[in-house]
Write an enzyme that holds these catalytic residues in place. Sequence first.
Site, PDB file in Angstrom:
ATOM      1  N   ASN A 176      -6.342  -2.970   1.928  1.00  0.00           N
ATOM      2  CA  ASN A 176      -6.174  -4.404   2.151  1.00  0.00           C
ATOM      3  C   ASN A 176      -7.540  -5.063   2.282  1.00  0.00           C
ATOM      4  O   ASN A 176      -8.409  -4.562   2.993  1.00  0.00           O
ATOM      5  CB  ASN A 176      -5.386  -4.679   3.433  1.00  0.00           C
ATOM      6  CG  ASN A 176      -3.903  -4.497   3.261  1.00  0.00           C
ATOM      7  OD1 ASN A 176      -3.381  -4.465   2.159  1.00  0.00           O
ATOM      8  ND2 ASN A 176      -3.208  -4.365   4.374  1.00  0.00           N
ATOM      9  N   ARG A 197       0.830  -1.214   0.000  1.00  0.00           N
ATOM     10  CA  ARG A 197       0.000   0.000   0.000  1.00  0.00           C
ATOM     11  C   ARG A 197       0.860   1.258   0.000  1.00  0.00           C
ATOM     12  O   ARG A 197       0.566   2.217  -0.722  1.00  0.00           O
ATOM     13  CB  ARG A 197      -0.961  -0.001   1.188  1.00  0.00           C
ATOM     14  CG  ARG A 197      -2.082  -1.015   1.014  1.00  0.00           C
ATOM     15  CD  ARG A 197      -3.055  -0.992   2.163  1.00  0.00           C
ATOM     16  NE  ARG A 197      -2.350  -1.293   3.399  1.00  0.00           N
ATOM     17  CZ  ARG A 197      -2.652  -0.780   4.581  1.00  0.00           C
ATOM     18  NH1 ARG A 197      -3.648   0.071   4.715  1.00  0.00           N
ATOM     19  NH2 ARG A 197      -1.965  -1.119   5.650  1.00  0.00           N
TER      20      ARG A 197
END
Length: 91
Positions: A41, A23
């Site tokens: 996520n 990320r």
Amino acid sequence: MTSGEFVRAEILVSGRVQGVGFRRFARNAAERLGIDSNPINLRDGRVFVIAEGRPEAVELYINELKKGPMFAHVKDVDITFREALGNVYDL
């Protein structure tokens, strides 16, 4: 800027993409390319990314996501293009 100048990509990335800085990598790549991005996520181990920007920048971004950060192993990238909404936080 009109919405016709931008594209929205909804991207599902699978493989070893959680717990490896994916990320952060995605946010940094988006910033570098001048696009808006929201990597999230998922419980199933994938990362869902919404990205909006100029089409050529979004394509470069997708290519970056296919590579991922050093410790990631990207197995598959599924992309759906939509009309840009102007907010990557709108699902």
